[in-house]
Design a protein around this motif. Sequence first.
Motif, PDB file in Angstrom:
ATOM      1  N   VAL A   1       0.883  -1.252  -0.066  1.00  0.00           N
ATOM      2  CA  VAL A   1      -0.249   0.088   0.014  1.00  0.00           C
ATOM      3  C   VAL A   1       0.654   1.298  -0.113  1.00  0.00           C
ATOM      4  N   LEU A   2       2.003   0.974   0.411  1.00  0.00           N
ATOM      5  CA  LEU A   2       2.919   2.160   0.766  1.00  0.00           C
ATOM      6  C   LEU A   2       3.693   2.457  -0.662  1.00  0.00           C
ATOM      7  N   GLN A   3       3.471   1.696  -1.579  1.00  0.00           N
ATOM      8  CA  GLN A   3       3.882   1.967  -2.977  1.00  0.00           C
ATOM      9  C   GLN A   3       5.629   2.163  -3.100  1.00  0.00           C
ATOM     10  N   PRO A   4       6.346   1.061  -2.399  1.00  0.00           N
ATOM     11  CA  PRO A   4       7.624   1.250  -2.756  1.00  0.00           C
ATOM     12  C   PRO A   4       8.088   0.963  -4.222  1.00  0.00           C
ATOM     13  N   ASP A   5       9.121   1.651  -4.749  1.00  0.00           N
ATOM     14  CA  ASP A   5       9.537   1.738  -6.150  1.00  0.00           C
ATOM     15  C   ASP A   5       9.769   0.181  -6.646  1.00  0.00           C
ATOM     16  N   PHE A   6      10.158  -0.436  -5.568  1.00  0.00           N
ATOM     17  CA  PHE A   6      10.791  -1.758  -6.023  1.00  0.00           C
ATOM     18  C   PHE A   6      10.704  -2.773  -4.730  1.00  0.00           C
ATOM     19  N   THR A   7      10.345  -4.117  -5.038  1.00  0.00           N
ATOM     20  CA  THR A   7      10.225  -5.069  -3.858  1.00  0.00           C
ATOM     21  C   THR A   7      10.934  -6.214  -4.437  1.00  0.00           C
ATOM     22  N   ILE A   8      11.835  -6.903  -3.531  1.00  0.00           N
ATOM     23  CA  ILE A   8      12.670  -7.795  -3.826  1.00  0.00           C
ATOM     24  C   ILE A   8      12.697  -8.731  -2.529  1.00  0.00           C
ATOM     25  N   THR A   9      13.052 -10.338  -2.754  1.00  0.00           N
ATOM     26  CA  THR A   9      12.941 -11.104  -1.731  1.00  0.00           C
ATOM     27  C   THR A   9      14.336 -11.395  -1.827  1.00  0.00           C
ATOM     28  N   LYS A  10      15.209 -11.499  -2.658  1.00  0.00           N
ATOM     29  CA  LYS A  10      16.549 -11.612  -2.388  1.00  0.00           C
ATOM     30  C   LYS A  10      17.379 -10.430  -2.416  1.00  0.00           C
ATOM     31  N   LEU A  11      18.598 -10.146  -1.771  1.00  0.00           N
ATOM     32  CA  LEU A  11      19.304  -8.952  -1.826  1.00  0.00           C
ATOM     33  C   LEU A  11      20.161  -9.273  -3.200  1.00  0.00           C
ATOM     34  N   GLU A  12      20.440 -10.250  -3.545  1.00  0.00           N
ATOM     35  CA  GLU A  12      21.131 -10.117  -5.113  1.00  0.00           C
ATOM     36  C   GLU A  12      20.323  -9.767  -6.010  1.00  0.00           C
ATOM     37  N   GLU A  13      18.925  -9.401  -6.008  1.00  0.00           N
ATOM     38  CA  GLU A  13      18.039  -8.753  -6.881  1.00  0.00           C
ATOM     39  C   GLU A  13      18.397  -7.336  -6.878  1.00  0.00           C
ATOM     40  N   MET A  14      19.138  -6.769  -5.964  1.00  0.00           N
ATOM     41  CA  MET A  14      19.523  -5.217  -6.010  1.00  0.00           C
ATOM     42  C   MET A  14      20.414  -5.039  -7.424  1.00  0.00           C
ATOM     43  N   LYS A  15      21.006  -5.873  -7.893  1.00  0.00           N
ATOM     44  CA  LYS A  15      21.777  -5.642  -9.068  1.00  0.00           C
ATOM     45  C   LYS A  15      21.225  -5.340 -10.395  1.00  0.00           C
ATOM     46  N   ASN A  16      19.789  -5.983 -10.263  1.00  0.00           N
ATOM     47  CA  ASN A  16      19.051  -5.819 -11.495  1.00  0.00           C
ATOM     48  C   ASN A  16      18.399  -4.387 -11.444  1.00  0.00           C
ATOM     49  N   ILE A  17      18.314  -3.587 -10.242  1.00  0.00           N
ATOM     50  CA  ILE A  17      17.865  -2.444 -10.024  1.00  0.00           C
ATOM     51  C   ILE A  17      19.044  -1.368 -10.206  1.00  0.00           C
ATOM     52  N   ILE A  18      20.095  -1.655  -9.547  1.00  0.00           N
ATOM     53  CA  ILE A  18      21.463  -0.607  -9.432  1.00  0.00           C
ATOM     54  C   ILE A  18      22.097  -0.690 -10.878  1.00  0.00           C
ATOM     55  N   PHE A  19      22.208  -1.837 -11.443  1.00  0.00           N
ATOM     56  CA  PHE A  19      23.203  -1.779 -12.517  1.00  0.00           C
ATOM     57  C   PHE A  19      22.457  -1.495 -13.807  1.00  0.00           C
TER      58      PHE A  19
END
Length: 226
Positions: A208-226
């Motif tokens: 409901v707070l509408q985060p820009d991204f939701t991930i379940t594993k920290l390694e998924e951050m690479k898909n967002i940052i890079f």
Amino acid sequence: MLKYTMNSQNIEPKTIIFDWDGTLVHTLDDWMISILTVLQHFGITNVSQKQIIDNIFAHEVGPLNLGIQKQDLAKFWQMSQKEFEANLDKVYFHEGAKEILRTLKNAGHQLALLTRTSKSTLKKAFQVLEFDRNHFEIIVTGNDVTHPKPHPEGVFTIIDYFRSEKMDTFIIGDSSHEIEAGKAAGIQTINFYPSHNEAFYDHFDLKVLQPDFTITKLEEMKNIIF
């Protein structure tokens, strides 16, 4: 802002603000046990996990809603901190936590830690975990701000330190605090929602707070940052 080179491309370095408890490290269970123990000391029993999350996890004055008297509030937090620190040997990193920090730092990104945890408790946790605080260029603890998360004060402190552009700044955390603080500061928000945290936070409430991204594993951050 300086650029770094990766894969022969010029890429602007990002500022990434990490939460500590529940995001980089498994501590939610240990905080829950510590708080339950202290509540029992004050004669408060039959309190549900949800009540603790909605009140004590959420607000510095939340214990008042569960029966702690105002004159005992500081003592409650002192005892909870001491109880938690006595069990730091049970704390461990989330899968991929150290790896993603190393990957992001080696790529030239600017890393910060923003936590409501006290400076003394965090220092002890670093020692127990044998964790190098130099993974982060700046660490902002609960002792360093007047208004902790979800207030954006800590976020602005980090933005000012790096002189970051808001569009290139991210905050990642497991609770509503990081989403709310990030939204208030005008930066991008990443909600970390591993299966373990389902026992603590309702996914719908976070969505409901509408985060820009939701991930379940920290390694998924690479898909967002890079």
